[in-house]
Design an enzyme around this catalytic site. Structure first.
Site, short mmCIF file in Angstrom:
data_model
loop_
_atom_site.label_atom_id
_atom_site.label_comp_id
_atom_site.label_asym_id
_atom_site.label_seq_id
_atom_site.Cartn_x
_atom_site.Cartn_y
_atom_site.Cartn_z
N CYS A 35 47.74 -5.85 10.17
CA CYS A 35 48.12 -4.29 10.24
C CYS A 35 48.53 -3.39 11.16
O CYS A 35 49.36 -2.33 11.36
CB CYS A 35 46.43 -3.52 9.05
N HIS A 49 38.52 -7.21 13.47
CA HIS A 49 38.62 -6.42 11.33
C HIS A 49 37.60 -6.31 10.83
O HIS A 49 37.52 -7.03 9.66
CB HIS A 49 39.24 -8.11 11.05
N TYR A 96 51.23 1.52 10.24
CA TYR A 96 51.77 0.44 11.25
C TYR A 96 53.52 0.97 10.79
O TYR A 96 53.96 1.23 11.87
CB TYR A 96 52.03 -0.81 10.54
N GLY A 116 58.37 -7.90 12.06
CA GLY A 116 58.23 -6.53 12.45
C GLY A 116 59.04 -6.02 11.51
O GLY A 116 59.43 -4.42 12.32
S1 PPS Z 1 46.08 -10.19 13.71
O1 PPS Z 1 46.37 -11.81 13.86
O2 PPS Z 1 45.67 -9.92 12.31
O3 PPS Z 1 45.16 -9.55 14.63
O4 PPS Z 1 47.76 -9.35 13.47
P1 PPS Z 1 48.66 -7.71 13.52
O5 PPS Z 1 48.58 -8.05 15.34
O6 PPS Z 1 47.25 -7.49 12.83
O7 PPS Z 1 49.56 -7.93 13.00
C1 PPS Z 1 50.22 -8.74 13.26
C2 PPS Z 1 52.19 -8.11 12.38
O8 PPS Z 1 52.53 -7.37 13.54
C3 PPS Z 1 53.63 -7.66 14.35
N1 PPS Z 1 54.16 -6.84 15.07
C4 PPS Z 1 54.52 -6.19 15.72
N2 PPS Z 1 55.97 -4.87 14.94
C5 PPS Z 1 56.40 -4.11 15.27
N3 PPS Z 1 56.71 -3.62 16.67
C6 PPS Z 1 55.56 -4.95 17.84
N4 PPS Z 1 56.08 -4.61 19.01
C7 PPS Z 1 54.44 -5.85 17.06
N5 PPS Z 1 54.24 -6.63 17.90
C8 PPS Z 1 53.68 -7.11 16.48
C9 PPS Z 1 53.52 -8.61 13.87
O9 PPS Z 1 54.65 -8.91 13.80
C10 PPS Z 1 52.65 -8.99 12.42
O10 PPS Z 1 53.76 -8.11 11.50
P2 PPS Z 1 54.85 -9.76 10.75
O11 PPS Z 1 55.43 -8.45 8.96
O12 PPS Z 1 54.37 -10.76 10.19
O13 PPS Z 1 56.04 -10.13 11.41
#
Ligand code: PPS
Length: 279
Positions: free
Chosen positions: A31, A83, A167, A233
């Protein structure tokens, strides 16, 4: 819990006693945890980035993975990822809790790719989205039921030591969220955010593009045929993976579980899009 997490870490992590000054980043998996962790880390380190390849989880460990001794040994302010639901999270009035929520439709897609890509944690390398979806809607995934988690924390949206954000808010206006997080964290972070050059460097360091360039900071290695940890993302990725029937079922769960709560109002545009797609 993921298979690769030692049970002792979980048991010990639950017994950590939170202290005034602690900063927790609290999320259901996938998330926006890592994104928010790095924002917090940079705000509290004058915007100085981690060295290339230096893992974030040494400075900002996952409580129920490493256990209370590792967390207690951190320099103050302690930066802690969890979490856990609110009821399981060590809570102190003087500690700060940042909760990041993500809509369940994108969360389940991200969680599916995560689960396939960590064979050391899950026996799911060849699992299908349809299989994972069934696990997710029945709460049979890491850290349990999505809605239980969300509701446990969204109930505290007005608590003075809880900062609740989505998010999707971060995607819409990362600048505004960083400034608000800085205000929540107090003087050191606020002074970093007041410095325009530092704020610009933080915005750049936490952009999707930059975070995608240095995957080893955020995660252990994933198989070559799986997407990286910082994967896509996107907001709205659910449409590429979910059938209308799956969307309808998750929407029904969302309606039923969040009715009458703050969480029901969190994603009006996404919920409207899912309603159209699934009707
Ligand atoms: S975990 O394993 O639970 O700690 O994962 P988490 O960090 O919560 O979530 C990973 C998702 O966050 C996206 N992400 C980002 N999105 C936008 N900008 C930035 N800088 C960013 N960094 C991490 C990451 O790509 C995962 O989402 P999805 O939809 O899979 O791309």
């Amino acid at each position: 819990m993921p298979m690769g997490f030692p049970a002792a870490g979980f048991e010990s992590g639950l017994r950590y006693v939170a202290e005034p000054g602690d900063v927790f980043v609290c999320t259901y998996p996938k998330c926006g945890t890592t994104w928010m962790q790095y924002i917090v880390y940079l705000l509290l380190h004058d915007g100085r980035p981690l060295a290339p390849g230096a893992p974030l989880d040494l400075a900002f460990p996952h409580l129920e993975e490493v256990g209370r001794e590792v967390v207690a040994a951190l320099a103050r302010p302690r930066l802690i990822k969890t979490h856990l639901t609110r009821a399981l999270t060590p809570f102190a009035a003087g500690a700060r809790y940042i909760y990041v929520a993500r809509n369940p439709f994108d969360c389940v897609v991200s969680f599916y790719h995560h689960t396939r890509g960590f064979p050391q944690h899950y026996d799911f390398a060849n699992g299908t989205f349809a299989d994972f979806f069934e696990c997710f809607v029945s709460g049979e995934v890491d850290f349990g039921d999505y809605f239980e988690h969300l509701l446990s924390w969204s109930a505290l949206v007005d608590a003075p030591n809880v900062f609740f954000v989505t998010y999707e808010d971060m995607q819409a206006d990362a600048h505004a969220v960083i400034v608000a997080v800085a205000r929540f964290l107090g003087e050191k972070a606020e002074s970093a955010a007041r410095n325009e050059a530092v704020l610009a460097s933080i915005l750049d360091a936490v952009s999707f593009k930059r975070m995608a360039e240095d995957q080893r900071r955020w995660s252990s290695a994933r198989p070559k045929d799986q997407p990286p940890f910082v994967r896509k993302g996107a907001v709205g990725d659910w449409q590429t993976s979910m059938t209308p029937s799956q969307a309808r079922r998750l929407l029904a769960a969302f309606d039923e579980r969040t009715v009458g709560t703050f969480a029901a109002q969190l994603w009006p545009e996404i919920i409207a899009a899912v309603r159209r797609y699934s009707s």
